[in-house]
Design a protein around this motif. Structure first.
Motif, PDB file in Angstrom:
ATOM      1  N   TYR A  25      57.842 147.361  69.712  1.00 15.09           N
ATOM      2  CA  TYR A  25      57.602 147.095  71.130  1.00 15.09           C
ATOM      3  C   TYR A  25      56.250 147.662  71.530  1.00 15.09           C
ATOM      4  CZ  TYR A  25      58.780 151.971  72.363  1.00 15.09           C
ATOM      5  OH  TYR A  25      58.785 153.343  72.469  1.00 15.09           O
ATOM      6  N   TRP A  26      55.723 147.081  72.608  1.00 16.12           N
ATOM      7  CA  TRP A  26      54.427 147.507  73.139  1.00 16.12           C
ATOM      8  C   TRP A  26      54.553 147.691  74.645  1.00 16.12           C
ATOM      9  CZ3 TRP A  26      55.326 143.368  69.942  1.00 16.12           C
ATOM     10  CH2 TRP A  26      54.817 143.446  68.643  1.00 16.12           C
ATOM     11  N   THR A  27      53.867 148.678  75.195  1.00 17.49           N
ATOM     12  CA  THR A  27      53.833 148.879  76.638  1.00 17.49           C
ATOM     13  C   THR A  27      52.383 149.011  77.089  1.00 17.49           C
ATOM     14  OG1 THR A  27      53.871 151.314  76.634  1.00 17.49           O
ATOM     15  CG2 THR A  27      56.003 150.177  76.486  1.00 17.49           C
ATOM     16  N   ALA A  34      57.206 146.357  79.232  1.00 20.49           N
ATOM     17  CA  ALA A  34      57.284 146.314  77.766  1.00 20.49           C
ATOM     18  C   ALA A  34      57.396 144.879  77.273  1.00 20.49           C
ATOM     19  CB  ALA A  34      58.486 147.115  77.280  1.00 20.49           C
ATOM     20  N   GLN A  69      65.468 145.124  66.831  1.00 22.61           N
ATOM     21  CA  GLN A  69      64.136 145.426  67.358  1.00 22.61           C
ATOM     22  C   GLN A  69      63.193 145.767  66.204  1.00 22.61           C
ATOM     23  OE1 GLN A  69      63.547 148.425  70.637  1.00 22.61           O
ATOM     24  NE2 GLN A  69      62.135 149.303  69.143  1.00 22.61           N
ATOM     25  N   ILE A 114      64.070 151.068  77.369  1.00 25.28           N
ATOM     26  CA  ILE A 114      63.859 150.264  76.161  1.00 25.28           C
ATOM     27  C   ILE A 114      65.002 150.405  75.162  1.00 25.28           C
ATOM     28  CG2 ILE A 114      62.405 149.965  74.108  1.00 25.28           C
ATOM     29  CD1 ILE A 114      59.984 150.539  75.876  1.00 25.28           C
ATOM     30  N   ILE A 122      58.826 143.251  73.757  1.00 22.83           N
ATOM     31  CA  ILE A 122      59.631 143.698  72.618  1.00 22.83           C
ATOM     32  C   ILE A 122      59.829 142.538  71.656  1.00 22.83           C
ATOM     33  CG2 ILE A 122      61.780 144.807  71.923  1.00 22.83           C
ATOM     34  CD1 ILE A 122      62.164 145.760  74.799  1.00 22.83           C
ATOM     35  N   SER A 166      67.406 147.340  73.952  1.00 23.22           N
ATOM     36  CA  SER A 166      67.402 146.902  72.554  1.00 23.22           C
ATOM     37  C   SER A 166      68.783 147.014  71.925  1.00 23.22           C
ATOM     38  CB  SER A 166      66.381 147.711  71.752  1.00 23.22           C
ATOM     39  OG  SER A 166      65.068 147.442  72.199  1.00 23.22           O
TER      40      SER A 166
END
Length: 334
Positions: A318-320, A327, A315, A301, A329, A305
């Motif tokens: 972000y989520w995973t 991810a 950025q 990540i 982003i 980014s």
């Protein structure tokens, strides 16, 4: 009928959507000279654009349902959980999608934006007109508070069309599609995206993360992946008058650890002469020689980014998923 800022028909109750770009010649979308150059190079390769004719698009949908192909369902889970959060961060925006496909996951974002902000404008860019028509049917069947504009074209031609859409905008590219791009292609996309957007606009990207070889290779070596890969040759045959014999090629997909990517290839099972009559081009393949059909980046990540940051995309968040396999982003243009 009223005209919007793109000069196309406004969506009304009677006129649900509009698609532009249908008159763009195939020579503009599928450049034969670039194909000849890529098949003449070392290693030989083709652009992954040739996956997405009608047959290839249907096979890709089938691939998304394969048990080992975690990308689709993992990204869908993230969007199911967090689409409203994303809509809350950006506020009301015009939605612009690169590579919409059938828009099954897109409906999750659209539902969140319509539910949070009311009437929403959505523009979808795809090289396949029939896929755009299916996307419109899928989306408008679940949401009536939407202005739908389909743009037939490449990402670059599509981004040129959306410049005049009213900001703020949320540009998004799901399915780890950006991971299929080589460095020069990604550079071109990010430059085009920066030009099409205004400071403060957003860019949402779904991207696959680097992980164990066993998981990655299982995702790209199931039956649907094999058929999808072979379909590239079928596409070249009908579009360019080719004589590839699909039964004389073997699907090969492997994890290139040093380059942090998966690669898909088609290996010649015998010596053969290939002709593409419409391009007046022929080349010799030796037994065991491979044509690379696709790369699939598997990223870290922070490194990913940082690359976007070089194009003024900061950025935000972000989520995973729980296993940190994938991810989504959110960037903002500064």
């Amino acid at each position: 009928m009223m005209q919007n800022e793109l000069g196309t028909a406004e969506v009304t109750a009677e006129y649900k959507y509009n698609i532009i770009g249908a008159d763009v010649p195939d020579e503009t979308l599928f450049k034969g000279d670039l194909l000849v150059a890529s098949l003449s190079g070392s290693p030989r390769h083709v652009n992954s654009i040739y996956y997405y004719d009608d047959t290839g698009s249907l096979l890709f949908e089938r691939l998304c349902g394969e048990k080992t192909y975690y990308l689709f369902r993992t990204e869908r889970w993230i969007l199911t959980e967090l689409a409203k959060t994303i809509a809350g961060i950006t506020g009301p925006v015009s939605l612009v999608e690169l590579g919409s496909g059938n828009a099954e996951k897109t409906t999750l974002l659209i539902d969140a934006y319509v539910g949070t902000h009311g009437l929403t404008s959505y523009a979808a860019v795809d090289i396949n007109r029939s896929i755009l028509e299916r996307a419109a049917e899928n989306i408008l069947s679940v949401s009536s508070e939407l202005n739908f504009l389909g743009i037939v074209g490449t990402y670059q031609t599509g981004l040129a069309e959306i410049k005049s859409l009213i900001s703020p905008k949320l540009l998004f590219c799901l399915g780890s599609t950006i991971g299929n791009m080589h460095d020069d292609e990604l550079d071109s996309l990010l430059l085009s995206a920066r030009s099409a957007l205004s400071p403060g606009d957003y860019f949402l990207v779904g991207i696959d993360l680097d992980k164990e070889t066993e998981i990655l290779e299982a995702a790209y070596n199931n039956q649907s992946a094999i058929l999808t890969n072979l379909c590239v040759l079928q596409h070249l045959n009908w579009r360019f008058g080719g004589d590839f014999d699909l039964f004389q090629f073997r699907h090969v997909a492997f994890h290139n650890k040093s380059l942090h990517r998966m690669e898909s290839h088609l290996e010649a099972m015998r010596d053969q002469l290939i002709n593409l009559d419409k391009l007046e081009f022929s080349f010799q393949l030796k037994k065991g020689e491979m044509i690379r059909t696709e790369i699939m980046r598997k990223v870290e990540i922070n490194t990913f980014s940082e690359m976007f940051g070089r194009y003024r995309f900061k950025q935000l968040k972000y989520w995973t998923d729980l296993d940190r396999r994938y991810a989504v982003i959110l960037f903002q243009l500064s």
